[in-house]
Design a protein around this motif. Sequence first.
Motif, PDB file in Angstrom:
ATOM      1  N   MET A   1       0.846  -1.196   0.000  1.00 12.85           N
ATOM      2  CA  MET A   1       0.000   0.000   0.000  1.00 12.85           C
ATOM      3  C   MET A   1       0.885   1.251   0.000  1.00 12.85           C
ATOM      4  N   VAL A   2       0.587   2.203  -0.869  1.00 12.54           N
ATOM      5  CA  VAL A   2       1.364   3.432  -0.989  1.00 12.54           C
ATOM      6  C   VAL A   2       0.958   4.406   0.105  1.00 12.54           C
ATOM      7  N   ASP A   3       1.955   5.017   0.740  1.00 11.31           N
ATOM      8  CA  ASP A   3       1.665   6.003   1.777  1.00 11.31           C
ATOM      9  C   ASP A   3       1.019   7.252   1.181  1.00 11.31           C
ATOM     10  N   PRO A   4       0.255   7.992   1.990  1.00  7.03           N
ATOM     11  CA  PRO A   4      -0.349   9.239   1.509  1.00  7.03           C
ATOM     12  C   PRO A   4       0.705  10.219   0.996  1.00  7.03           C
ATOM     13  N   GLY A   5       0.275  11.076   0.074  1.00  3.25           N
ATOM     14  CA  GLY A   5       1.145  12.123  -0.431  1.00  3.25           C
ATOM     15  C   GLY A   5       2.081  11.702  -1.537  1.00  3.25           C
ATOM     16  N   ILE A   6       2.022  10.431  -1.928  1.00  5.92           N
ATOM     17  CA  ILE A   6       2.911   9.911  -2.966  1.00  5.92           C
ATOM     18  C   ILE A   6       2.074   9.473  -4.172  1.00  5.92           C
ATOM     19  N   SER A   7       2.447   9.949  -5.337  1.00  2.00           N
ATOM     20  CA  SER A   7       1.845   9.461  -6.575  1.00  2.00           C
ATOM     21  C   SER A   7       2.964   9.202  -7.569  1.00  2.00           C
ATOM     22  N   ASP A   8       2.618   8.822  -8.784  1.00  2.25           N
ATOM     23  CA  ASP A   8       3.644   8.515  -9.779  1.00  2.25           C
ATOM     24  C   ASP A   8       4.484   9.735 -10.137  1.00  2.25           C
ATOM     25  N   ASN A   9       3.880  10.937  -9.997  1.00  2.00           N
ATOM     26  CA  ASN A   9       4.594  12.119 -10.475  1.00  2.00           C
ATOM     27  C   ASN A   9       4.782  13.223  -9.439  1.00  2.00           C
ATOM     28  N   ARG A  10       4.417  12.973  -8.168  1.00  2.00           N
ATOM     29  CA  ARG A  10       4.610  14.022  -7.177  1.00  2.00           C
ATOM     30  C   ARG A  10       4.671  13.451  -5.764  1.00  2.00           C
ATOM     31  N   ILE A  11       5.259  14.256  -4.871  1.00  2.00           N
ATOM     32  CA  ILE A  11       5.265  13.988  -3.427  1.00  2.00           C
ATOM     33  C   ILE A  11       4.880  15.293  -2.741  1.00  2.00           C
ATOM     34  N   VAL A  12       3.916  15.218  -1.834  1.00  2.00           N
ATOM     35  CA  VAL A  12       3.363  16.415  -1.208  1.00  2.00           C
ATOM     36  C   VAL A  12       3.801  16.498   0.257  1.00  2.00           C
ATOM     37  N   PHE A  13       4.343  17.654   0.629  1.00  2.00           N
ATOM     38  CA  PHE A  13       4.734  17.949   2.004  1.00  2.00           C
ATOM     39  C   PHE A  13       3.782  19.008   2.566  1.00  2.00           C
ATOM     40  N   GLY A  14       3.674  19.049   3.895  1.00  2.00           N
ATOM     41  CA  GLY A  14       2.815  20.031   4.543  1.00  2.00           C
ATOM     42  C   GLY A  14       3.584  20.855   5.557  1.00  2.00           C
ATOM     43  N   GLN A  15       3.215  22.122   5.674  1.00  2.00           N
ATOM     44  CA  GLN A  15       3.840  23.011   6.655  1.00  2.00           C
ATOM     45  C   GLN A  15       2.779  23.850   7.349  1.00  2.00           C
ATOM     46  N   SER A  16       2.739  23.773   8.674  1.00  2.00           N
ATOM     47  CA  SER A  16       1.950  24.685   9.487  1.00  2.00           C
ATOM     48  C   SER A  16       2.924  25.639  10.157  1.00  2.00           C
ATOM     49  N   ALA A  17       2.703  26.945   9.961  1.00  2.00           N
ATOM     50  CA  ALA A  17       3.618  27.941  10.514  1.00  2.00           C
ATOM     51  C   ALA A  17       2.911  29.282  10.595  1.00  2.00           C
ATOM     52  N   ALA A  18       3.581  30.266  11.185  1.00  2.00           N
ATOM     53  CA  ALA A  18       3.024  31.610  11.300  1.00  2.00           C
ATOM     54  C   ALA A  18       3.283  32.384  10.012  1.00  2.00           C
ATOM     55  N   PHE A  19       2.211  32.676   9.278  1.00  2.00           N
ATOM     56  CA  PHE A  19       2.320  33.472   8.066  1.00  2.00           C
ATOM     57  C   PHE A  19       1.640  34.827   8.219  1.00  2.00           C
ATOM     58  N   SER A  20       1.149  35.094   9.418  1.00  2.00           N
ATOM     59  CA  SER A  20       0.598  36.406   9.761  1.00  2.00           C
ATOM     60  C   SER A  20       0.869  36.642  11.239  1.00  2.00           C
ATOM     61  N   GLY A  21       0.663  37.889  11.690  1.00  2.00           N
ATOM     62  CA  GLY A  21       0.905  38.210  13.092  1.00  2.00           C
ATOM     63  C   GLY A  21       2.333  38.632  13.357  1.00  2.00           C
ATOM     64  N   LEU A  22       2.675  38.758  14.655  1.00  2.00           N
ATOM     65  CA  LEU A  22       3.972  39.300  15.054  1.00  2.00           C
ATOM     66  C   LEU A  22       5.158  38.427  14.638  1.00  2.00           C
ATOM     67  N   SER A  23       4.927  37.130  14.420  1.00  2.00           N
ATOM     68  CA  SER A  23       6.024  36.217  14.075  1.00  2.00           C
ATOM     69  C   SER A  23       5.990  35.790  12.617  1.00  2.00           C
ATOM     70  N   GLN A  24       5.259  36.516  11.784  1.00  2.00           N
ATOM     71  CA  GLN A  24       5.056  36.084  10.403  1.00  2.00           C
ATOM     72  C   GLN A  24       6.353  36.012   9.600  1.00  2.00           C
ATOM     73  N   ALA A  25       7.340  36.842   9.927  1.00  6.68           N
ATOM     74  CA  ALA A  25       8.594  36.804   9.168  1.00  6.68           C
ATOM     75  C   ALA A  25       9.261  35.438   9.276  1.00  6.68           C
ATOM     76  N   LEU A  26       9.098  34.771  10.416  1.00  6.41           N
ATOM     77  CA  LEU A  26       9.715  33.459  10.611  1.00  6.41           C
ATOM     78  C   LEU A  26       9.066  32.416   9.704  1.00  6.41           C
ATOM     79  N   GLY A  27       7.744  32.364   9.702  1.00  3.38           N
ATOM     80  CA  GLY A  27       7.041  31.400   8.863  1.00  3.38           C
ATOM     81  C   GLY A  27       7.248  31.674   7.386  1.00  3.38           C
ATOM     82  N   ASN A  28       7.150  32.942   6.999  1.00  8.13           N
ATOM     83  CA  ASN A  28       7.299  33.288   5.584  1.00  8.13           C
ATOM     84  C   ASN A  28       8.696  32.978   5.066  1.00  8.13           C
ATOM     85  N   GLU A  29       9.714  33.224   5.907  1.00  9.74           N
ATOM     86  CA  GLU A  29      11.080  32.953   5.479  1.00  9.74           C
ATOM     87  C   GLU A  29      11.374  31.452   5.439  1.00  9.74           C
TER      88      GLU A  29
END
Length: 366
Positions: A1-29
């Motif tokens: 059985m193939v793990d999630p996020g894997i197909s013949d032509n792509r692999i998908v990663f996920g990121q949860s981070a601060a993209f707004s607010g006082l710490s947004q520079a860290l997430g955006n960078e």
Amino acid sequence: MVDPGISDNRIVFGQSAAFSGLSQALGNEMRLGIQAAFHEANQAGGVHGRMLELVTLDDFYEPDSAYINTRQLINREGVFALIGEVGTPTSRSALPLAEEGGVPFIAPFTGAAFLREPDLNTVLNLRASYHQETEEMVERLTEDLGVTRVAVLYQNDSYGQTGLDGALQALERRGLSPVASWYYPRNTSAVKNAVMNLVEADPEAVIMIGAYSPVAKTINLMRQDIDPVFMTVSFVGSNALAEELGPDGTDVYVTQVVPLPGDTSVPVVSEYQNALRAFQADAAPGFVSLEGYLAGRLAIAGLQLCGPEVSRECFLGAVRDAGTVDLDGMSLHYGQDDNQGSDAVFVTVIGDDGEYHVVESLGERR
């Protein structure tokens, strides 16, 4: 059985981070650096013919949002792995979901001690720990300057606490204790009460475990009354801190866990600069986006080691079993009971030119 996020032509990663607010520079960078690494790989044909994709969700640097986002990334988006989580409290919320699902948790932007426990199955840390950073700070303060009166400012959450613990332990090893320690609430710049207490203690040096906006405000307010040595850990967001401080940033020290983003004598830094220009031509190099790029390169190296028949289990095992992962001038060392790739910590200072410079001794600038 193939793990999630894997197909013949792509692999998908996920990121949860601060993209707004006082710490947004860290997430955006961090996102920028990961995207630059993935774009570089995709332009070269991907990894074993698969293109790399990054799905991002804003958690505002709040643990509850990080938990919700991580659950969505795993269950709804079906990502192969999580990468570049920004922060200690957010990583603490996200990690149990990753561990439960066997989802790789790659290069979180934090030096928290709990992420370095040997019994964790999914974590691959890139950077040195906060305890290593604060140890370097206290060693330099005491040996280079003979400082004995040290105060600590910390964020009132698990990030601040782990940094505070590191500072306390480093001081205790030298028979010292802080002359004062005070906190401010996460996602605020409400530091006036802390500043009042720190100034009253009249320290020779202040170690700060915080984000760029409250740290900058603390420095500006304290310098109205006293002028101690200011030192802060890498999570602060070095470029954002220097920008926030402007001319007042001179002689502020920051411990770093990646090379100088302008030091092209390190091959991977030169590659980072080229990848950054190719992905976003007007982006300025910085410590956080460099760490994001290295995180992306670590993910790519793991996929390459695993081979075409990629799986989460293979990915994690391949990196751990490799022992050393060479990122062209930055070597990461892993083992079955060691999920932290680099132990490197060095001290930088903001110069009169507003740029960061590596220093061997704090006395060079005082």
